[in-house]
Enzyme design. Structure first.
Site, PDB file in Angstrom:
ATOM      1  N   ASP A   1      -0.883   8.261  -6.696  1.00 59.14           N
ATOM      2  CA  ASP A   1       0.535   7.598  -6.379  1.00 59.14           C
ATOM      3  C   ASP A   1       1.536   8.184  -7.189  1.00 59.14           C
ATOM      4  OD1 ASP A   1      -1.367   5.950  -4.788  1.00 59.14           O
ATOM      5  OD2 ASP A   1      -1.046   4.151  -5.837  1.00 59.14           O
TER       6      ASP A   1
ATOM      7  N   GLY B   1       0.889  -1.263   0.001  1.00 55.95           N
ATOM      8  CA  GLY B   1      -0.079   0.217   0.072  1.00 55.95           C
ATOM      9  C   GLY B   1       0.914   1.384   0.014  1.00 55.95           C
TER      10      GLY B   1
HETATM   11  C1  GLA Z   1      -4.302   2.663  -5.124  1.00 56.48           C
HETATM   12  C2  GLA Z   1      -4.620   3.734  -6.392  1.00 56.48           C
HETATM   13  C3  GLA Z   1      -4.706   5.169  -5.966  1.00 56.48           C
HETATM   14  C4  GLA Z   1      -5.764   5.506  -4.877  1.00 56.48           C
HETATM   15  C5  GLA Z   1      -5.330   4.406  -3.664  1.00 56.48           C
HETATM   16  C6  GLA Z   1      -6.708   4.760  -2.808  1.00 56.48           C
HETATM   17  O1  GLA Z   1      -3.237   3.200  -4.272  1.00 56.48           O
HETATM   18  O2  GLA Z   1      -3.329   3.630  -7.174  1.00 56.48           O
HETATM   19  O3  GLA Z   1      -5.126   5.743  -7.433  1.00 56.48           O
HETATM   20  O4  GLA Z   1      -7.311   5.325  -5.490  1.00 56.48           O
HETATM   21  O5  GLA Z   1      -5.295   3.027  -4.048  1.00 56.48           O
HETATM   22  O6  GLA Z   1      -6.899   5.785  -2.443  1.00 56.48           O
END
Ligand code: GLA
Length: 377
Positions: free
Chosen positions: A162, A114
Site C-alpha cells: 500500500d 480496501g
Molecule cells: C492490506 C495490507 C497490504 C496487503 C493487502 C492484501 O491492504 O496493508 O500490505 O497485504 O492488505 O493484499
C-alpha cells in the site's frame, strides 16, 4: 482549533489511495503485487509554526483535530491519530530535524474500503515533513517508515504494497513489484474499452486487523514446516504446490489452504501481467475471478457482501472479471467493465445489493494515477 484562524500554509501535498489489480496477501509472503495509485487523494496543507515541539493536526472530514508534542508520541486511543503519531515516531528514529508544525488534511479516499486510506495518510504526512524540514528521506525511506508506523501504532503487520503504491505510482501504469527483491517495473495499462470500477460494499467488518495478523502467522506456520524438508524455503515465494503437497500430512488443513492460495496467487500475478501485455483482457478477468474464489474459500478473508457482488457480476458478459480487493472483510470489489455497460451494471448491482444485503452500494471509476506529490510550495 485556534491555529486555523491564521493558517497560511507554506506547502501542499497530496497522497493517493490505491487499487491492486491482482496479487492479494502476497506482499508479506514475498510474492508479486500489481497495484497503482488512484485519483482519490488526501490533501495536506502544512505550515511551520515556529515552536520547537508543538504540532497541530486538523482533519476537515472529521471536523476535529489534536495537539501533540514531539516529546510525547505515545499511542492514542483515537485510531486516526495513531497514523500521525506513528509516522512522527518513525521519523524521530531517523532524524531530529522536525520542529513544530500545523497541518490541515482533507480526505477524498474512502475509509475502510480496501483502498488504503491509511497508507495515503502516513505517506502524505511523511512526504510533507520531509519536504518542509529538509529531512533528506528518499521515497523508499518514506515507504518503509510508513509501513513501520502501521505495524507499531496501528497494530497491523501489513506488507509493503500500500505504501509503495501510494508513493511510487505513475499515471497510466500499474506497478509489478517483486516483494522479495523489491525490484519493480511500470506496466502501461491500456484496457480500452474497459474500465476499472470499484463497488464499495460500505461494510468494514471489525475482523480486519486481527484476522490479517492471523493470516500472516498461518503462512509463517506453513513456511516453518516446509523448511524442515526444504531448507531453501524462506517464504512461500520459494515454495510450489508439489512441495506443499509433500508435507500436507504435517500441516493443519487450514494452514494448507492458506499456503495453497498464496502459492497459486503468485503464478496468477505473472499470468495477469503476460495477459495485460498481450491485451488479453478476458484472461485478466478470468484470473480476477479465480483470485476471488481463492480469497473467499481458501484464504477466507471475504464476507457475504463481497461474495454477493462478485457472484452478481458473473451474470454480465460486459464484466470480464471481479474480485474483492485489499485486506478483505469488507471494502470494495474491483471490476473490469465495458465502458458502455457501466451505468446499467452499477445501477442493477445497487438495486440487487440493496435487496439482498439491505445496504447502499457506492461506486467509482479508478484510473491509474501518480503517487504522492507536491502540489504547491
Ligand atoms: C492490506 C495490507 C497490504 C496487503 C493487502 C492484501 O491492504 O496493508 O500490505 O497485504 O492488505 O493484499
Amino acid at each position: 482549533m485556534q491555529f486555523l484562524e491564521s493558517f497560511s500554509p507554506d506547502l501542499t501535498v497530496d497522497s493517493p489511495g490505491r487499487i491492486n489489480i491482482i496479487g492479494e496477501h502476497t506482499d508479506y509472503n514475498m510474492g508479486y503485487v500489481l497495484p497503482t495509485a488512484i485519483e482519490n487523494k488526501i490533501t495536506f496543507q502544512f505550515q511551520k509554526n515556529g515552536s520547537e515541539k508543538t504540532c497541530h493536526v486538523y482533519s476537515k472530514g472529521y471536523d476535529t483535530g489534536f495537539e501533540l508534542s514531539l516529546d510525547n508520541l505515545e499511542i492514542s486511543k483515537i485510531e486516526w491519530e495513531n497514523y500521525i503519531l506513528g509516522v512522527l515516531n518513525e521519523i524521530s528514529k531517523r532524524t531530529d530535524k522536525v520542529r513544530g508544525f500545523d497541518c490541515v488534511l482533507e480526505s477524498h479516499v474512502p475509509i475502510g474500503s480496501g483502498v488504503s486510506s491509511s497508507a495515503a495518510l502516513e505517506c502524505g504526512l511523511a512526504f510533507g515533513l520531509n519536504e518542509m524540514f529538509d529531512l533528506g528521506l528518499s521515497r523508499m525511506d518514506i515507504v518503509e517508515l510508513s509501513q513501520a508506523a502501521e505495524h507499531t501504532y496501528a497494530g497491523t503487520k501489513c506488507g509493503i504494497m500500500d505504501q509503495f503504491a501510494s508513493v511510487m505510482s505513475k499515471e497510466g501504469h500499474v506497478i509489478l513489484l517483486d516483494c522479495e527483491s523489491m525490484d519493480y517495473s511500470y506496466i502501461p495499462i491500456n484496457i480500452q474499452p474497459y474500465k476499472i470500477v470499484l463497488l464499495n460494499t460500505n461494510v468494514s467488518h471489525n475482523l480486519a486487523s486481527g484476522e490479517y495478523n492471523v493470516r500472516r502467522a498461518q503462512c509463517e506456520e506453513g513456511v516453518a514446516i516446509l523448511q524442515k524438508k526444504y531448507p531453501e524455503v524462506k517464504s512461500l515465494r520459494n515454495a510450489d504446490m508439489d512441495m506443499l503437497n509433500s508435507v500436507k500430512n504435517e500441516l493443519n488443513p487450514v494452514v494448507y489452504n492458506r499456503c495453497s492460495y498464496i502459492i497459486n496467487e503468485k503464478t496468477r500475478v505473472l499470468d495477469a501481467v503476460e495477459a495485460l501485455k498481450n491485451d488479453d483482457l478476458e484472461k485478466v478477468g478470468e484470473l480476477l475471478y479465480e483470485t476471488h474464489e481463492g480469497l473467499s474459500k481458501m484464504y477466507e478473508v471475504s464476507c457475504p457482501e463481497l461474495d454477493f457482488l462478485v457472484e452478481f457480476s458473473k451474470k454480465y458478459d460486459t464484466v470480464l472479471g471481479a474480485r474483492m480487493m485489499g485486506g478483505g472483510f469488507g471494502g470494495c470489489t474491483i471490476n473490469l467493465v465495458h465502458e458502455d455497460a457501466i451505468e446499467a451494471y452499477v445501477s442493477e448491482a445497487s438495486k440487487a445489493y440493496k435487496e439482498a444485503c439491505n445496504l447502499d452500494l457506492t461506486s467509482f471509476e479508478a484510473s491509474p494515477s501518480r503517487g504522492t506529490s507536491i502540489l504547491k510550495k
